[in-house]
Every structure is written in C-alpha cells, then in structure tokens.
Design an enzyme around this catalytic site. Structure first.
Site, PDB file in Angstrom:
ATOM      1  N   SER A 112     -63.448  29.205  75.036  1.00  0.00           N
ATOM      2  CA  SER A 112     -63.774  30.448  74.343  1.00  0.00           C
ATOM      3  C   SER A 112     -62.830  30.733  73.175  1.00  0.00           C
ATOM      4  CB  SER A 112     -63.775  31.591  75.355  1.00  0.00           C
ATOM      5  OG  SER A 112     -64.255  32.787  74.787  1.00  0.00           O
ATOM      6  N   ASP A 326     -66.699  30.307  71.411  1.00  0.00           N
ATOM      7  CA  ASP A 326     -67.930  29.832  72.072  1.00  0.00           C
ATOM      8  C   ASP A 326     -69.090  30.806  71.879  1.00  0.00           C
ATOM      9  OD1 ASP A 326     -66.939  31.830  73.746  1.00  0.00           O
ATOM     10  OD2 ASP A 326     -67.567  30.816  75.589  1.00  0.00           O
ATOM     11  N   ALA A 419     -64.318  46.116  75.322  1.00  0.00           N
ATOM     12  CA  ALA A 419     -63.830  46.476  73.994  1.00  0.00           C
ATOM     13  C   ALA A 419     -63.682  45.243  73.100  1.00  0.00           C
ATOM     14  CB  ALA A 419     -62.501  47.205  74.112  1.00  0.00           C
TER      15      ALA A 419
END
Length: 592
Positions: A112, A326, A419
């Site tokens: 990620s 990702d 968030a």
C-alpha cells in the site's frame, strides 16, 4: 493419525465401519477387511505425498529462524526481503480457506502506502471483504511456524476447521508495481500449486480491483464480470449515466489532476481513460515513468504533511486528488488564490457523499437510514456537522477498516471513510431492492424516478467490497457535477478543527489499553485522568492515545480551537505518555 487422514480427504472418521461405505451388497465383511486396509493405506500415502510436496516447496521458501510477524489490519507488511516464506504460506492458507468456504479466495501482494522496499500480503474473503479474524490468527500461526513445524501447523488448521481436502479450490492473485512483487507473487502461486489448487494470476492490479474480481467470481457475475474490462465498463458506464444529463458541463469542470503515487493506480487510470469517453479529463502526475513509489507523493504523504506532492504544480482552484500506492485510499486538495493549501480528507469525502445520498433519498421518497461510521481520528467538526446539521447517525469504532466495514453493514446505507481517505459506501440488499423497485415502477412520478435512477447508478459506481480510490474518485466527481459544486464550496461545508498527530516511543506498547472505540485509556493507571486535565486547558479540545498495531509506539491525537493550542495539547499529552507508559529515548520536545 487416522482421524487426520479422514479429515484431510473428506472421509468421515466416525463411520461405524469403513468397509460399509465401500462394500458391494454381495461382499462379506471378511472380504471387505483387506479393502479397508488398502483404503487406509491409500489415504495415508496420499497425505504423505501431499505434505512431501508442501515440504519440498517450503524448502525453496525458507523461513528465517526466529522471525516473528503478525497478521494485522493490513495483513503482513515489512521489508520485502523477509517475506518469501510468508507469501508461500499464504498461498497454502488461501487454498484451505477456499476449500472451507467452497469459494474463490484472493491474495493481494502489496504494501500500500509503505516505501518501495517494503511489501506485504493480504487475503480476501468470498464477498471481497477482508478475511475473518479467526483466519487472521491462522495466518499468524502458519507464518511463524519454524520450517520443521510447518506441516504440523498446516494439519492443525485443517483439523480445527474440518477442511475437506478433496474439495476443489480456487485462488485469485494480484500484485502492485513494486520491484519485489513479481518474485513474491510467484511464491504465493507455489503455495497454491503445492496443495493442488487452481491459481489465477491477474498480474498487476490495484488492491480494490482484486477485491472486485473475487466478489464477481463468487456471485456468478451478478456483481460484475471478473475481468479488467468488466471493472472498467461497470464503473465508467455508471459514471457516464450519472453525469450525462448535467447541463453545461465545461471542460474546466471535467478536468481533474491526479497524483498516482508512482504506483499501480496510475497505470490503471491510463487503461481506464478510453472508457470514460472524455466525460472526465484526467491530468496524470507521478505515473511511475520516473519517480519512486510513494516517495514524496501519494495520499499518505499529502495527508500527513498537508502539502502538494512532488511534481504537481497547480493553479488556484485546480481540483486535485492523490491515490496511495495500491489505490485504495484517496484525498482531495486545492490551493486558494492566496496560495494556501486546503486538504479534503476522508471526513470531507464522507460528508459530501452523505449529503448527496440524503438529498436523493428525500427526492425519491425513500425512508432509508444513512449512517456514517468514523474512528476517533475523525475531525470533531465533521462529527458535529453530521449529527447536528445533517441529522445523520454517526457510529465511532476502533481504528481499522475491518471495524468500519463491519459497522457499516448494520445500516440501510453505511458510509465509512477513515480520515486517511480509505473508505466506501455499503447498501443493504433491502435498500438496493427498494431503490431498483422504485426505478422500475411505471407509476413513479418523474422526480422520484430521476432520483431512484441516480441512486441505482450510484450503487453501480461504488465498489462496495473495499475502499477504492478510482471508484471513490468517480463518485466524488459525479456528486460535484450533479450538485454543481466547486471544490471550494465542498471544502466550505464545515471548517476542520486544527489538529496534530504525534507518536511516542515506548518500551512496550501493550502497556496501553483503551476503551470507547479507543477514545479513552484504561491503562496505565492515571493516564486518562491526566489527559482529561490537559484537555480542559484548551477551547474546543479533545485528545486520545492508542498503541500502534505494528511497532512499540503510542499514537497521540489532539485537536483544539487553534493550531497553536492543538500543538501544545499534543505535546503535553506526549510528555504524559512518555512518563506514565515507559517512554524510551529523549523526552518529547515542544513543536515550537
């Protein structure tokens, strides 16, 4: 031993007589006895052959002695050099999970938003959701078994779950663009093939695209087609249907600057552009042709540092967004006429989508409950706006996408965004059914039918399996177009309270224990009382601490009426944590 053999090959160990299961009516019991011994020997030989193959391949993917890794919210994630054995073993586990669920399972190779030298892996369950907590434990168990104990660990999972090893298995594999991903995805495929299962290698995919493929496969195509073209077609057609009737859309309104984080999302946006038929004109930056993955760019960089990514130059009012490595996170931002940077994070995204959905439901005359699921990190201004102005139910849960996803499933329509920009919208089957019924009803008046059709296309545009930067981007663009809103007007819906996030190194993060969705500390003694005293010193303030899930640090969050006060509160809480929770190294210093 025999019980394990039966469980491995799907034969009941509780039969009164094995021979009864294989004897013909004319065979005597004495004639069957040799057959029973022959069958048992065959089972034993098959099991031995299976595990010999597992052991053979495992030797090609050896585990470093003593290395211990934990399967967390994001799966396994660390330096790519330490992951070869993990990948192989997750291939094994995916096969067991597939046999257990009688469905296709996904394995995504990605880290990620982590640096390029890291990598990781996560498993995807049949409906495209994250794997269940119990199987997270199995993942950790299997990953940490020493080389000589791997077969025992594998067999333990098979027995505990009563996995029928004669059941067919199917595993989908995807990978991001990291240099290590090719090698590590091959290790996953080795694990899949060593247990005789079918592995389908999709190659380069965003994480959400693999989640999409898995759900498509396990719903026999009712969710979509499990191909890249199927993904692009479903989302682009829904987007075009939503925006085609918006009057007088100019090229400026269709123009969007996208920071691809030099990752897989940039590559897939290039592939998708022709499907959008110029209804969205993307200017793609950090497309991977030059820069390093996630380095000085991407959603996490923009969110944490609150400044433009490297290589992106924008004029005042330009609408911009950033993916992470990702492409399962997205944040928006712009510069105003004075050159000030404005971030629209997951809280702003959730609010915009909730307003849009509530308006359409009112127009359609549908009494469906919209709820927003947040974590303790959600800005207090967003929570107040949703509850007090929008009159929307807000649920706060522990940090981690799996917690938000699970809570969102409890409502007719559950909107969840962390968030950091990871999130999506979930529609219950009942809600989808009522929307479709209204859209098809010939007696529906024009206003209600228009709203129902917009809702129906909105459902098709959303990837309900997981946060999806591409899907979320198209949804936000459609909402802004339909509501004729600029990014500045979106940002002005409410004003974020100034906030600050810090972290404190400690000897053992486990000394911190929390409750109330991680908003209050119950351990160590006296910590929460001290935080409460500090919070009272500042206007419109709050603060909380929580242990990191991956390293020995305590994360501190504070917000207040001014940035100076938020910074001061965060520092004072950090010092308190350092003193009461076993801080190591230097005591935290003031920010200013």
């Amino acid at each position: 031993m025999l019980r394990a053999v039966y469980q491995l090959y799907g034969t009941s160990a509780t039969s009164a007589c094995i021979g009864c299961a294989i004897a013909s009516p004319k065979e005597s019991h004495t004639e069957v006895q040799p057959r029973r011994q022959e069958l048992s020997a065959e089972f034993t030989n098959n099991r031995m052959a299976l595990f010999e193959k597992v052991s053979h391949y495992s030797a090609l993917h050896p585990k470093p002695v003593g290395l211990v890794l934990q399967y967390g919210t994001s799966g396994f994630r660390t330096n790519a050099k330490q992951l070869d054995h993990i990948m192989y073993r997750m291939g094994l586990l995916a096969v067991l999970r597939s046999k257990k669920t009688k469905a296709t399972i996904g394995v995504m190779v990605t880290a990620s938003h982590n640096p390029e030298e890291d990598n990781g892996v996560k498993l995807i369950d049949p409906m495209g959701e994250m794997v269940t907590p119990l199987w997270e434990e199995y993942a950790t168990q299997l990953a940490n078994a020493e080389q000589e104990g791997l077969v025992t660990a594998l067999n333990d999972i098979i027995e505990r779950e009563a996995v029928n090893m004669s059941q067919d298995a199917s595993v989908f594999i995807g990978k991001d663009t990291r240099p290590s991903s090719e090698r590590l995805s091959q290790a996953v495929l080795d694990g899949v093939s060593s247990l005789g299962a079918h592995g389908h290698d999709y190659g380069l995919l965003t994480t959400p695209q693999l989640h999409f493929m898995v759900r498509c496969k396990n719903t026999d195509g009712s969710y979509g087609n499990a191909t890249m073209e199927g993904y692009y077609t479903k989302l682009s057609q829904a987007f075009i249907q939503l925006t085609k009737h918006v009057p007088n859309r100019t090229d400026d309104q269709k123009r969007l600057l996208v920071d691809g984080a030099n990752g897989i999302g940039a590559l897939k946006m290039r592939e998708m552009e022709p499907f959008l038929q110029n209804e969205l004109q993307v200017l793609l930056y950090n497309d991977g042709s030059q820069g390093k993955l996630n380095y000085l760019c991407g959603a996490d960089h923009v969110k944490v540092l609150q400044k433009l990514p490297q290589g992106v130059e924008i004029a005042a009012g330009d609408r911009c967004c950033s993916f992470d490595g990702d492409a399962d996170r997205i944040v928006y931002y712009f510069n105003d006429s004075a050159g000030k940077f404005h971030l629209l994070d997951g809280d702003k995204i959730a609010t915009l989508i909730s307003i849009y959905l509530k308006e359409l439901l009112t127009q359609a005359g549908l009494d469906l409950q919209v709820a927003v699921v947040q974590t303790a990190y959600a800005n207090g201004s967003s929570t107040r706006y949703l509850e007090e102005t929008m009159k929307v139910t807000v649920r706060c849960v522990k940090t981690g996408v799996k917690h938000l996803h699970h809570a969102a499933q409890e409502f007719d329509i559950g909107v969840y965004f962390e968030a950091n920009g990871h999130g999506t919208v979930l529609f219950s089957k009942a809600a989808e059914g009522r929307i479709k019924q209204l859209a098809l009803d010939p007696n529906t008046d024009d206003e209600k039918k228009r709203a129902a059709c917009l809702l129906e296309n909105t459902i098709n545009l959303i990837n309900q399996t997981v946060g999806d930067a591409i899907s979320d981007m198209l949804l936000i663009e459609a909402v802004l177009a339909i509501r004729d809103m600029t990014v500045q007007q979106w940002n002005a819906i409410y004003t974020d309270l100034p906030n600050r996030q810090l972290k404190v190194k400690v000897a053992d993060r486990r000394v911190i224990d929390t409750t109330d969705a991680e908003r209050r500390a119950v351990k160590p003694a006296g910590l929460q009382d001290a935080i409460d005293v500090l919070v009272k010193k500042y206007q419109m303030s709050r603060a909380f601490v929580r242990p990191s899930g991956t390293e020995d640090v305590v994360r501190v969050y504070a917000e207040a009426d001014t940035q100076e006060n938020a910074d001061a509160l965060a520092h004072e809480v950090s010092v308190t944590v350092y003193k009461l929770a076993g801080g190591v190294g230097e005591e935290p210093k003031p920010l200013h």
